[in-house]
Design an enzyme around this catalytic site. Structure first.
Site, PDB file in Angstrom:
ATOM      1  N   ASP A 265       0.862  -1.176   0.000  1.00 22.89           N
ATOM      2  CA  ASP A 265       0.000   0.000   0.000  1.00 22.89           C
ATOM      3  C   ASP A 265       0.908   1.239   0.000  1.00 22.89           C
ATOM      4  OD1 ASP A 265      -2.169   1.690  -0.037  1.00 22.89           O
ATOM      5  OD2 ASP A 265      -3.261   0.671   1.560  1.00 22.89           O
TER       6      ASP A 265
HETATM    7  C1  BGC Z   1      -5.160   3.213   0.276  1.00 24.53           C
HETATM    8  C2  BGC Z   1      -5.391   2.224  -0.828  1.00 24.53           C
HETATM    9  C3  BGC Z   1      -5.270   2.902  -2.152  1.00 24.53           C
HETATM   10  C4  BGC Z   1      -3.907   3.542  -2.250  1.00 24.53           C
HETATM   11  C5  BGC Z   1      -3.635   4.192  -3.583  1.00 24.53           C
HETATM   12  C6  BGC Z   1      -3.910   4.023   0.068  1.00 24.53           C
HETATM   13  O1  BGC Z   1      -3.817   5.063   0.972  1.00 24.53           O
HETATM   14  O2  BGC Z   1      -5.105   2.522   1.505  1.00 24.53           O
HETATM   15  O3  BGC Z   1      -6.652   1.633  -0.688  1.00 24.53           O
HETATM   16  O4  BGC Z   1      -5.476   1.962  -3.172  1.00 24.53           O
HETATM   17  O5  BGC Z   1      -3.818   4.514  -1.240  1.00 24.53           O
HETATM   18  O6  BGC Z   1      -4.392   5.306  -3.797  1.00 24.53           O
END
Ligand code: BGC
Length: 729
Positions: A265
């Protein structure tokens, strides 16, 4: 062939080039000054020129023109001509926005989610997206967590069916086909159980709860063929998912056979330092790589330290090649080596984005997602010639798309929807919109009640559009208090004090604490955030052009103190009963039951469950007779729950094992059949699915709390004759 090409490419790449393939950043980090939504902290990443044109993928950058030009530019200077992957968060639509996932879960109709995902795929593919960070398969039990809005609720079967349907909708049968994108299932695993509902907090789950409740939805999405998995931010048992080899290697790869790509993530590799399992960037990279992370999102430790790790024997060249191959193979599967622009086309964008058929389908979903929680005193529906008053902060607010829809065209407000539906006389008492808590938790108490009293409606019915700000849902939006803010409870009280029939329409991304307003409401329609067609769909429901049919996929607590409150809870040795003494599992100041249970949802009609009985002709089949009793035609979702009375490990109170939706008109009666299958009767024990013979209680009904039950002994012999599983609705 594709694999051969990828392997050839791999042989031509330097170690540095390979490491760059494993990096995902925003266009700004590689020198393009484009406006990109940052979905996490801005660490000001800027790559050196020699690395910039070698990165493997870009994040949250969309638009046919911009992605085409970036790709062209990039290919011209990438030594092996390896195309970029564009990835973005497309959770519930891209430009045509569908109800938030929690609302979609309430349709109990995974087929709708599949179709919505397929529309979202075509719209995002036209804008140059190749991979979507969806579905979110995190099971949730705590509405304090803002991201419950992205989940399909508290039940593993339902979450899994929806997650799998979304994967099929995005990817189709072949991701390289026009209008298809690859799905990235997230957040593996247990992200949906942060302690206290506080964003990014650790999850502390028992092994059995984790494997029986939390893992199955991800597994269903993997079985549906998802090409990518995103590791969760949080930790369990002291091990952050980003560094959890047991999870990524033993469960995901070995036990489930996942062969796709694993991404971290946003900045999660770097955050291993803050978790306290790495001392610096190099050890963070080592932990993540050893655990099996293959793409690092928004930090650069793989690139910065990969070579040293290889030299020091902390990582292997085989591991590096495997990771690079998984990225290259995804590009090959998407057909990007043949056509690096895939479906990116401004003409297609114009044709598809918010086109009529997409909006019509969004309206259908938005009609089926709201849940009628309460309806007394003939409050709803409002008849077409009946004048009524409309007020509350959401009455004419178009900001009803829900989380992950930044930059999209606003939705249809309730007021506009009602007007367009020809509601004859709406007396609108305008009120200020709510303010988001993102700028500070203490919201002003607005003078809603006073505004209402100052211009009292001269109609009997008053519709109050209330709720929470959409920015107070989604990521980074945990709340410790779930009551309506800013004077909205007073508004409801004031409306009732005027002697009106009060109809509350609640806009929220999570179950809010509605107990304080319930007695003052004759009807409560839980609208969630319904997306582009919100107002039109709600107008259809309020005016009785369609009946509500949603069923809660997450229980509504009476108060925050009851959380977590969910239907499939573990049992206790001292259950509460009518004859209980002091020594029973209960609260002194609050009932055990939620305010509204999982599966609950009323309609403008009623039906009765006449009987349930076994039909044992071949294999056991539970037959339920239902009949329309009164009111308008509507769609009812009849649910099957199973509980094993005694086993070597205590089984939950009950578990959803099937559901059937049926359309009912006056005079109709139906016989519904629920075949019993093996997977309804087994449970995970020591890493295997086991069956233990004994008594099972089968319940059929209209919610998890409104059922009729039959008990049956199922022997090993009978079990062996059952089908392994059945196709769910
Ligand atoms: C979130 C994810 C997301 C990623 C990219 C993160 O902060 O937890 O769900 O896909 O950002 O935007």
């Amino acid at each position: 062939m594709a694999n051969l090409h990828c392997e050839q490419l791999l042989r031509q790449m330097t170690t540095r080039e390979k490491l760059a393939q494993l990096l995902q950043v925003t266009p700004i980090s590689i020198g393009y000054h484009l406006l990109t939504d940052l979905t996490g902290p801005d660490a000001g990443l800027r790559l050196q020129a020699q690395d910039a044109r070698r990165v493997g993928s870009l994040l949250n950058c969309a638009g046919a023109e911009v992605t085409r030009s970036l790709q062209k530019d990039f290919l011209a200077s990438n030594p092996q001509g390896i195309p970029l992957l564009f990835m973005a968060d497309v959770l519930h639509g891209f430009r045509t926005i569908f109800p938030v996932p929690l609302a979609m879960g309430c349709t109990f109709a995974p087929a709708l989610a599949e179709q919505a995902a397929s529309i979202a795929a075509s719209e995002s593919a036209a804008s140059g997206i190749h991979v979507v960070f969806a579905p979110m398969a995190d099971l949730v039990r705590d509405p304090r967590w803002g991201r419950v809005t992205e989940s399909f609720g508290e039940d593993p079967l339902l979450c899994g069916l929806f997650a799998a349907a979304m994967v099929l909708g995005y990817q189709g049968r072949d991701v390289c086909q026009e209008g298809r994108v690859a799905a990235c299932v997230k957040h593996f695993a247990g992200y949906g159980a942060p302690e206290g509902g506080r964003e990014y907090a650790a999850a502390e789950l028992s092994e059995s709860t984790f494997s029986e409740m939390y893992l199955p939805p991800y597994q269903a999405a993997i079985q549906a063929g998802a090409k990518m998995v995103m590791a969760s931010f949080n930790a369990m048992g002291g091990v952050p998912a980003t560094a959890n080899r047991r999870l990524l290697e033993d469960v995901l790869r070995k036990a489930w056979g996942f062969t796709g790509c694993i991404i971290s993530d946003y900045n999660a590799v770097d955050e291993l330092r803050f978790h306290g399992v790495a001392t610096d960037g190099q050890s963070a990279a080592a932990r993540a790589l050893q655990a099996g992370i293959q793409i690092e999102m928004m930090s650069t430790h793989f690139l910065d330290h990969g070579e040293s790790l290889l030299q020091q024997g902390e990582w292997t060249h085989e591991g590096l090649d495997e990771a690079v191959l998984s990225v290259l193979e995804l590009k090959a599967e998407l057909g990007l080596f043949e056509n690096p622009y895939k479906d990116a086309s401004t003409q297609q964008e114009q044709k598809l984005h918010l086109c009529e058929p997409h909006r019509a389908f969004a309206r259908e979903c938005a009609q089926k997602a709201p849940v009628l929680l309460k309806n007394e005193n003939a409050a709803l529906p409002i008849s077409s010639n009946e004048p009524f008053c409309l007020s509350g902060p959401f009455a004419d607010d178009p900001h009803v798309l829900g989380a992950w829809s930044a930059g999209c065209t606003d939705g249809v407000s309730l007021m506009r929807g009602l007007q367009d539906a020809g509601a004859s006389a709406i007396h609108h008492i305008p009120m200020q919109p709510l303010q988001s808590m993102q700028n500070g938790p203490f919201q002003p108490v607005l003078s809603y009640a006073a505004t209402l009293k100052a211009s009292p409606p001269d109609t009997q019915k008053i519709v109050l559009a209330i709720g929470e700000h959409q920015n107070d849902t989604g990521e980074g939006a945990s709340k410790a208090c779930l009551r309506l803010t800013s004077g909205q409870e007073e508004l409801v009280r004031a409306a009732k004090a005027l002697g009106k029939t009060v109809i509350a329409v609640v806009f929220s991304g999570r179950p809010l604490e509605l107990s304080p307003i319930l007695a003052n409401c004759d009807a409560v329609l839980q609208a969630w955030f319904l997306g582009t067609e919100s107002g039109n769909a709600l107008a259809d429901l309020l005016l009785g052009k369609a009946s509500p049919s949603g069923k809660l996929c997450m229980s509504f607590p009476r108060s925050v103190g009851q959380i977590p409150v969910y239907y499939n809870q573990p049992r206790t040795g001292r259950p509460l009963s009518a004859s209980s003494t002091r020594y029973a599992s209960r609260y002194l100041d609050c009932p055990n039951e939620p305010l509204f249970p999982f599966g609950h949802g009323l309609a403008y009609g009623r039906c009765a469950l006449k009987s349930i009985a076994w039909d044992d002709e071949e294999t056991p089949l539970l037959r339920a007779e239902i009949a329309h009793e009164s009111g308008l035609p509507y769609q009812e979702t009849v649910q099957l729950y199973v509980r094993q009375e005694a086993a070597s490990r205590s089984r939950p109170e009950k578990s959803l094992k099937g559901f059937l939706s049926v359309s009912l008109s006056p005079g109709d009666s139906h016989t519904l059949s629920f075949p019993i299958a093996q997977d309804m009767l087994t449970f995970p024990l020591d890493g295997a699915q086991v069956f233990e013979e004994g008594f099972f209680t089968f319940e059929v009904g209209f919610s998890s709390a409104r059922t009729q039950a039959l008990k049956r002994f199922i022997s090993k012999e009978e079990f062996s004759k059952l089908k392994r599983s059945i196709q769910h609705a």
